[in-house]
Design a protein around this motif. Structure first.
Motif, mmCIF file in Angstrom:
data_model
loop_
_atom_site.group_PDB
_atom_site.id
_atom_site.type_symbol
_atom_site.label_atom_id
_atom_site.label_comp_id
_atom_site.label_asym_id
_atom_site.label_seq_id
_atom_site.Cartn_x
_atom_site.Cartn_y
_atom_site.Cartn_z
ATOM 1 N N ALA A 49 0.640 -1.256 -0.275
ATOM 2 C CA ALA A 49 -0.352 -0.023 -0.282
ATOM 3 C C ALA A 49 1.077 1.240 0.098
ATOM 4 O O ALA A 49 0.400 2.479 -0.333
ATOM 5 C CB ALA A 49 -1.056 -0.173 0.976
ATOM 6 N N SER A 50 2.203 1.106 0.584
ATOM 7 C CA SER A 50 3.029 2.796 1.092
ATOM 8 C C SER A 50 4.058 2.318 -0.767
ATOM 9 O O SER A 50 5.044 3.528 -0.935
ATOM 10 C CB SER A 50 3.458 1.886 1.817
ATOM 11 N N GLU A 51 3.763 1.579 -1.531
ATOM 12 C CA GLU A 51 4.371 1.628 -2.754
ATOM 13 C C GLU A 51 5.831 0.842 -2.027
ATOM 14 O O GLU A 51 6.880 1.456 -2.957
ATOM 15 C CB GLU A 51 4.128 2.657 -3.749
ATOM 16 N N GLN A 52 6.347 0.471 -1.012
ATOM 17 C CA GLN A 52 7.552 -0.277 -0.691
ATOM 18 C C GLN A 52 8.106 -1.285 -2.229
ATOM 19 O O GLN A 52 8.785 -1.555 -2.169
ATOM 20 C CB GLN A 52 7.979 -0.499 0.608
ATOM 21 N N PHE A 53 7.157 -2.088 -2.782
ATOM 22 C CA PHE A 53 6.991 -3.074 -4.344
ATOM 23 C C PHE A 53 6.887 -2.362 -4.965
ATOM 24 O O PHE A 53 7.325 -3.133 -5.560
ATOM 25 C CB PHE A 53 6.754 -4.384 -3.417
ATOM 26 N N ALA A 54 7.368 -1.180 -4.829
ATOM 27 C CA ALA A 54 7.332 -1.060 -6.692
ATOM 28 C C ALA A 54 8.054 -1.130 -6.844
ATOM 29 O O ALA A 54 9.082 -1.405 -7.378
ATOM 30 C CB ALA A 54 7.145 0.818 -6.555
ATOM 31 N N VAL A 55 7.633 -2.149 -8.774
ATOM 32 C CA VAL A 55 8.670 -2.171 -9.705
ATOM 33 C C VAL A 55 9.256 -0.820 -10.467
ATOM 34 O O VAL A 55 8.509 0.092 -10.997
ATOM 35 C CB VAL A 55 7.976 -2.987 -11.167
ATOM 36 N N PRO A 56 10.570 -0.746 -10.657
ATOM 37 C CA PRO A 56 10.873 0.277 -11.023
ATOM 38 C C PRO A 56 10.622 0.413 -12.755
ATOM 39 O O PRO A 56 11.062 -1.238 -13.626
ATOM 40 C CB PRO A 56 12.855 0.580 -11.736
ATOM 41 N N ALA A 57 10.079 0.766 -13.482
ATOM 42 C CA ALA A 57 10.182 1.482 -15.379
ATOM 43 C C ALA A 57 11.010 2.288 -16.150
ATOM 44 O O ALA A 57 11.254 3.096 -15.190
ATOM 45 C CB ALA A 57 8.765 1.347 -15.822
ATOM 46 N N GLN A 58 11.183 1.981 -17.111
ATOM 47 C CA GLN A 58 11.955 2.571 -17.224
ATOM 48 C C GLN A 58 10.631 3.885 -18.025
ATOM 49 O O GLN A 58 9.540 3.509 -18.737
ATOM 50 C CB GLN A 58 12.793 2.088 -19.073
ATOM 51 N N PRO A 59 11.146 4.949 -19.083
ATOM 52 C CA PRO A 59 9.720 6.067 -18.860
ATOM 53 C C PRO A 59 9.743 5.412 -20.811
ATOM 54 O O PRO A 59 11.164 4.861 -21.211
ATOM 55 C CB PRO A 59 10.556 7.202 -18.719
ATOM 56 N N GLY A 60 8.849 5.507 -20.594
ATOM 57 C CA GLY A 60 8.698 5.057 -22.270
ATOM 58 C C GLY A 60 8.332 5.949 -23.526
ATOM 59 O O GLY A 60 8.946 7.921 -22.277
ATOM 60 N N PRO A 61 8.147 6.978 -24.561
ATOM 61 C CA PRO A 61 8.276 7.623 -25.309
ATOM 62 C C PRO A 61 7.626 8.317 -25.348
ATOM 63 O O PRO A 61 7.151 9.523 -26.068
ATOM 64 C CB PRO A 61 8.018 6.945 -27.324
ATOM 65 N N ASP A 62 6.212 8.023 -25.250
ATOM 66 C CA ASP A 62 5.209 8.840 -25.028
ATOM 67 C C ASP A 62 4.683 9.176 -23.330
ATOM 68 O O ASP A 62 3.657 9.836 -23.078
ATOM 69 C CB ASP A 62 3.552 7.988 -24.940
ATOM 70 N N ASP A 63 5.534 9.494 -22.899
ATOM 71 C CA ASP A 63 5.592 10.068 -21.532
ATOM 72 C C ASP A 63 5.343 11.110 -21.129
ATOM 73 O O ASP A 63 6.179 11.770 -19.832
ATOM 74 C CB ASP A 63 6.305 8.823 -20.166
ATOM 75 N N GLY A 64 5.644 12.443 -21.801
ATOM 76 C CA GLY A 64 5.646 13.703 -21.555
ATOM 77 C C GLY A 64 7.128 14.055 -21.693
ATOM 78 O O GLY A 64 6.847 15.320 -20.991
ATOM 79 N N LEU A 65 8.254 12.665 -21.292
ATOM 80 C CA LEU A 65 9.553 13.543 -21.128
ATOM 81 C C LEU A 65 9.936 14.538 -22.222
ATOM 82 O O LEU A 65 11.247 14.633 -21.886
ATOM 83 C CB LEU A 65 10.393 12.414 -20.671
ATOM 84 N N SER A 66 9.848 13.875 -23.376
ATOM 85 C CA SER A 66 10.696 14.734 -24.713
ATOM 86 C C SER A 66 9.850 15.886 -24.678
ATOM 87 O O SER A 66 9.366 16.850 -24.847
ATOM 88 C CB SER A 66 10.523 13.754 -26.613
ATOM 89 N N GLN A 67 10.959 17.195 -25.462
ATOM 90 C CA GLN A 67 11.288 17.888 -25.070
ATOM 91 C C GLN A 67 10.237 17.902 -27.077
ATOM 92 O O GLN A 67 9.983 17.711 -28.411
ATOM 93 C CB GLN A 67 12.288 19.210 -26.279
ATOM 94 N N ALA A 68 9.091 19.028 -27.408
ATOM 95 C CA ALA A 68 7.942 19.420 -28.330
ATOM 96 C C ALA A 68 9.099 20.532 -29.210
ATOM 97 O O ALA A 68 9.389 21.715 -28.999
ATOM 98 C CB ALA A 68 6.433 19.930 -27.866
ATOM 99 N N HIS A 69 8.714 19.795 -30.503
ATOM 100 C CA HIS A 69 9.354 21.010 -31.138
ATOM 101 C C HIS A 69 8.833 22.174 -32.301
ATOM 102 O O HIS A 69 7.509 21.972 -32.497
ATOM 103 C CB HIS A 69 10.099 19.832 -32.596
#
Length: 69
Positions: A49-69
């Protein structure tokens, strides 16, 4: 010897409690299985419940981390 109508005998299966490492009976009679007791089950539930067992994930291409041109 058992009668032909009797259900087959199932040997007890003991596993290691995932929380405390103690022995835990893995059977329908243990309502906390695979945990050994209610306390261990609740500790594990709290960790999820406190997310101590969260699975780490790599950000995907659609996660909004890329710069808009």
């Amino acid at each position: 010897m058992t009668s032909p109508d009797a259900p087959p005998l199932i040997p007890e299966k003991w596993v290691t409690c995932p929380q405390c490492g103690g022995p835990s009976l893995y059977a329908a009679s243990n309502k906390f299985r695979p945990f050994c007791c209610e306390r261990c089950k609740q500790i594990d539930l709290g960790a999820w419940a406190s997310e101590q067992f969260a699975v780490p994930a790599q950000p995907g291409p659609d996660d909004g981390l890329s710069q808009a041109h």
